[in-house]
Design a protein around this motif. Structure first.
Motif, short mmCIF file in Angstrom:
data_model
loop_
_atom_site.label_atom_id
_atom_site.label_comp_id
_atom_site.label_asym_id
_atom_site.label_seq_id
_atom_site.Cartn_x
_atom_site.Cartn_y
_atom_site.Cartn_z
N ASP A 101 82.53 -32.46 66.34
CA ASP A 101 82.76 -32.27 64.91
C ASP A 101 83.72 -31.12 64.60
N GLU A 134 82.96 -30.29 60.74
CA GLU A 134 82.27 -31.32 59.97
C GLU A 134 80.77 -31.27 60.23
N PRO A 136 78.09 -34.09 59.66
CA PRO A 136 77.89 -35.48 59.21
C PRO A 136 76.46 -35.74 58.70
N ARG A 139 77.32 -41.30 60.57
CA ARG A 139 78.52 -41.56 61.35
C ARG A 139 78.44 -42.93 61.99
N GLY A 143 83.76 -42.41 63.49
CA GLY A 143 83.61 -41.01 63.10
C GLY A 143 82.65 -40.84 61.94
N MET A 144 82.83 -39.77 61.18
CA MET A 144 81.93 -39.45 60.08
C MET A 144 82.10 -40.42 58.91
N ARG A 145 81.00 -41.03 58.48
CA ARG A 145 81.03 -41.90 57.30
C ARG A 145 80.79 -41.10 56.03
#
Length: 221
Positions: A101, A134, A136, A139, A143-145
């Protein structure tokens, strides 16, 4: 990307900021990043700036990305002659395997700035160093949603052909801090809402609320 900002000093530097970033994958390793950017002052006085950034980026060893590109800028302030600027640039960024992240980015910009109708040119070599983290909430494989994204950046003036102008008594142009909420609306579109603080010197601190959109073309689920 739309942003409004207010200065904490006596001068009102409230701005509207519109930016739309488009990422176009070209093959498995190359990406073309284009970013038109328009800014205008909402408070007293006039300020308009149009910026266009174009980068060709390449993945290296899965965790590194290098890019080369150019930025064109046209600025007009308080009825003065337009200021034109070109910025050839080189960018390196990485997401370490030991910190999924975390993202670190370095950018070198050679800035050629001149006033329209004048032959005088100011040349500046500027180094930009950014660290982004980041947190999260959700994810997936891409990657990160959704989650939080914070970053800090410092812009250091390494060389300049003149000592005149704003901030000439300091070794850096500015530093920035931001905290954002990020959500992916689809595989193609990421939406970000952020507070951004820009520190120029002890008497001038600007803060912005920024809403940004990054659009990825050619996305495959």
């Amino acid at each position: 990307m739309l942003a409004t900002g207010g200065s904490l000093c006596a001068q009102d530097n409230t701005n509207a900021w519109l930016r739309y970033a488009v990422r176009t994958p070209i093959g498995p390793k190359w990406t073309l990043h284009s970013e038109p950017d328009f800014r205008t002052r909402l408070g007293p006085g006039t300020f308009n700036q149009f910026l266009l950034r174009v980068d060709a980026q390449r993945k290296v060893a899965s965790v590194h990305t290098v890019g080369i590109g150019i930025v064109g800028v046209r600025s007009v302030s308080n009825g003065r002659m337009p200021v034109l600027e070109w910025r050839p640039q080189f960018t390196w960024s990485t997401r370490p395997v030991w910190a999924r992240d975390l993202m670190m980015r370095g950018r070198l910009e050679w800035r050629q700035q001149y006033t329209s109708g004048s032959s005088e040119t100011i040349s500046t070599l500027r180094c930009r160093l950014l660290i982004q983290l980041e947190a999260p909430f959700r994810r997936d494989a891409q990657g990160m949603r959704s989650g939080l994204r914070g970053h800090g950046e410092i812009l250091v003036r390494a060389y300049r052909t003149t000592t005149e102008g704003t901030f000439s008594d300091r070794p850096y142009d500015q530093s920035r801090l931001a905290m954002a909420y990020v959500t992916r609306l689809s595989g193609h579109v990421e939406l970000e809402g952020a507070w951004l603080w820009m520190f120029r010197d002890s008497s001038l601190v600007e803060q912005y609320f920024r809403v940004g959109v990054v659009h990825t073309l050619g996305y495959k689920a």
